[in-house]
Scaffold this active site. Structure first.
Site, short mmCIF file in Angstrom:
data_model
loop_
_atom_site.label_atom_id
_atom_site.label_comp_id
_atom_site.label_asym_id
_atom_site.label_seq_id
_atom_site.Cartn_x
_atom_site.Cartn_y
_atom_site.Cartn_z
N SER A 10 22.45 -27.78 -13.33
CA SER A 10 22.33 -28.19 -14.74
C SER A 10 21.52 -29.46 -14.84
CB SER A 10 23.71 -28.42 -15.35
OG SER A 10 23.57 -29.20 -16.51
N HIS A 35 19.82 -24.25 -15.24
CA HIS A 35 20.70 -24.29 -16.41
C HIS A 35 20.30 -25.44 -17.33
CE1 HIS A 35 24.69 -23.53 -18.33
NE2 HIS A 35 24.73 -24.84 -18.49
N ASP A 37 21.08 -27.46 -20.86
CA ASP A 37 22.13 -27.73 -21.85
C ASP A 37 21.53 -28.35 -23.10
OD1 ASP A 37 24.68 -27.12 -20.43
OD2 ASP A 37 23.84 -28.54 -19.00
N MET A 39 22.27 -29.78 -26.82
CA MET A 39 23.38 -30.30 -27.64
C MET A 39 22.84 -30.88 -28.93
SD MET A 39 25.42 -32.37 -24.71
CE MET A 39 25.72 -31.64 -23.09
N HIS A 68 21.98 -22.93 -22.28
CA HIS A 68 23.34 -23.06 -22.82
C HIS A 68 23.26 -23.88 -24.10
CE1 HIS A 68 27.61 -24.97 -22.05
NE2 HIS A 68 27.59 -24.21 -23.12
N MET A 70 24.79 -25.65 -27.06
CA MET A 70 26.00 -26.25 -27.63
C MET A 70 25.62 -26.78 -29.01
SD MET A 70 27.25 -28.02 -24.14
CE MET A 70 25.67 -27.71 -23.37
N MET A 139 33.77 -22.39 -19.97
CA MET A 139 33.70 -23.84 -19.80
C MET A 139 34.96 -24.31 -19.07
SD MET A 139 30.83 -24.75 -20.95
CE MET A 139 31.10 -26.47 -20.50
N ASP A 177 31.16 -23.45 -15.78
CA ASP A 177 30.39 -24.66 -16.07
C ASP A 177 31.33 -25.84 -16.30
OD1 ASP A 177 28.50 -26.50 -16.89
OD2 ASP A 177 27.88 -25.39 -18.68
C1 DX5 Z 1 28.60 -29.83 -20.17
C2 DX5 Z 1 27.44 -28.96 -19.72
C3 DX5 Z 1 27.35 -28.80 -18.25
C4 DX5 Z 1 27.21 -30.07 -17.47
C5 DX5 Z 1 28.07 -29.88 -16.27
O1 DX5 Z 1 28.77 -29.69 -21.52
O2 DX5 Z 1 27.54 -27.67 -20.30
O3 DX5 Z 1 26.36 -27.85 -17.89
O4 DX5 Z 1 25.92 -30.40 -17.09
O5 DX5 Z 1 28.11 -31.08 -15.58
P1 DX5 Z 1 29.01 -31.27 -14.28
O6 DX5 Z 1 28.60 -30.22 -13.29
O7 DX5 Z 1 28.67 -32.66 -13.86
O8 DX5 Z 1 30.44 -31.10 -14.71
ZN ZN Z 2 26.15 -26.09 -19.53
#
Ligand code: DX5
Ligand code: ZN
Length: 218
Positions: A10, A35, A37, A39, A68, A70, A139, A177
């Site tokens: 990620s 991956h 993310d 947000m 992903h 969010m 999650m 994740d």
């Molecule tokens: C959190 C993200 C993850 C994040 C995971 O909301 O969706 O993908 O990067 O980070 P680690 O592996 O550090 O928990």
């Molecule tokens: Zn993620």
């Protein structure tokens, strides 16, 4: 021998002052996917990166993109996510009142469709859509931040999800994740997951290539 895990680093925990260098390292690693993310500061209490950054990363990445989202109303961005060359588009169950329609739209756009569940959302909420899904992303932390602690009840959810997938004849992959590292990965492998997302465990490691190799072979 256990089935081989897919690893999806990620980018959230990468060095943003040298994103190109970090993507390059992932390109040369045994990682299966990248991956990403996204947000919006509304669905989750944080903002990560948007399309200008995603485009630059997509151009550099030699790994298939696992995006992903969010964000609220993720369906608005299906064309732009497709435009990046995305392989898998993950939307949150909690962000989509018309989830069936969104999943069909993602697939019609030519991407694989993943649905993500927050830690407090039961697996059973997917029982009427599981056959349409290419992946379920569970999650194992509350989304919004890297570096959080793995929530142990995820292991029970994985078991429930595997049962649902088997019962329905779905081909959906199971991705986890949050809080994935060398301590939690063996438990997850044993529980039968297909894909591990790892942010801080990979990007904060002294040797990214080596840690990805180790995660893949737990
Ligand atoms: C959190 C993200 C993850 C994040 C995971 O909301 O969706 O993908 O990067 O980070 P680690 O592996 O550090 O928990
Ligand atoms: Zn993620």
């Amino acid at each position: 021998m256990a089935k081989e895990l897919k690893i999806a680093p990620s980018l959230l925990s990468a060095n943003f002052a040298n994103l190109g260098g970090d993507v390059e390292k992932i390109n040369h690693s045994e990682a299966d996917w990248l991956h990403l993310d996204v947000m919006d500061g509304v669905f989750v209490p944080n903002i990560s990166f948007g399309f200008p950054v995603l485009k630059a990363v997509a151009q550099m990445s030699e790994k298939p993109l696992d995006v992903h989202l969010m964000i609220v109303e993720p369906q608005k961005f299906i064309p732009q996510i497709k435009e990046l060359g995305t392989m898998m588009m993950n939307v949150h169950y909690e962000a989509c009142p018309h989830l069936h329609r969104v999943v069909q739209q993602i697939k019609e756009a030519g991407m694989k469709a993943g649905v993500t569940l927050n830690p407090a959302t039961p697996v059973a909420m997917l029982s009427d859509i599981i056959e349409d899904l290419d992946m379920v992303l569970l999650m194992s932390v509350n989304p919004g931040f890297g570096g959080q602690k793995f929530i142990p009840h995820t292991l029970r959810k994985i078991q429930e999800l595997r049962e649902l997938i088997e019962r329905s004849g779905s081909h959906a992959l199971v991705e986890i994740d949050g809080g994935v590292n060398l301590q939690t990965a063996p438990l997850l492998a044993e529980a039968g997951v297909d894909v591990l997302v790892a942010g801080s465990a990979v990007f904060k490691a002294p040797d990214m290539i080596e840690i990805i190799h180790q995660l893949k072979n737990v």
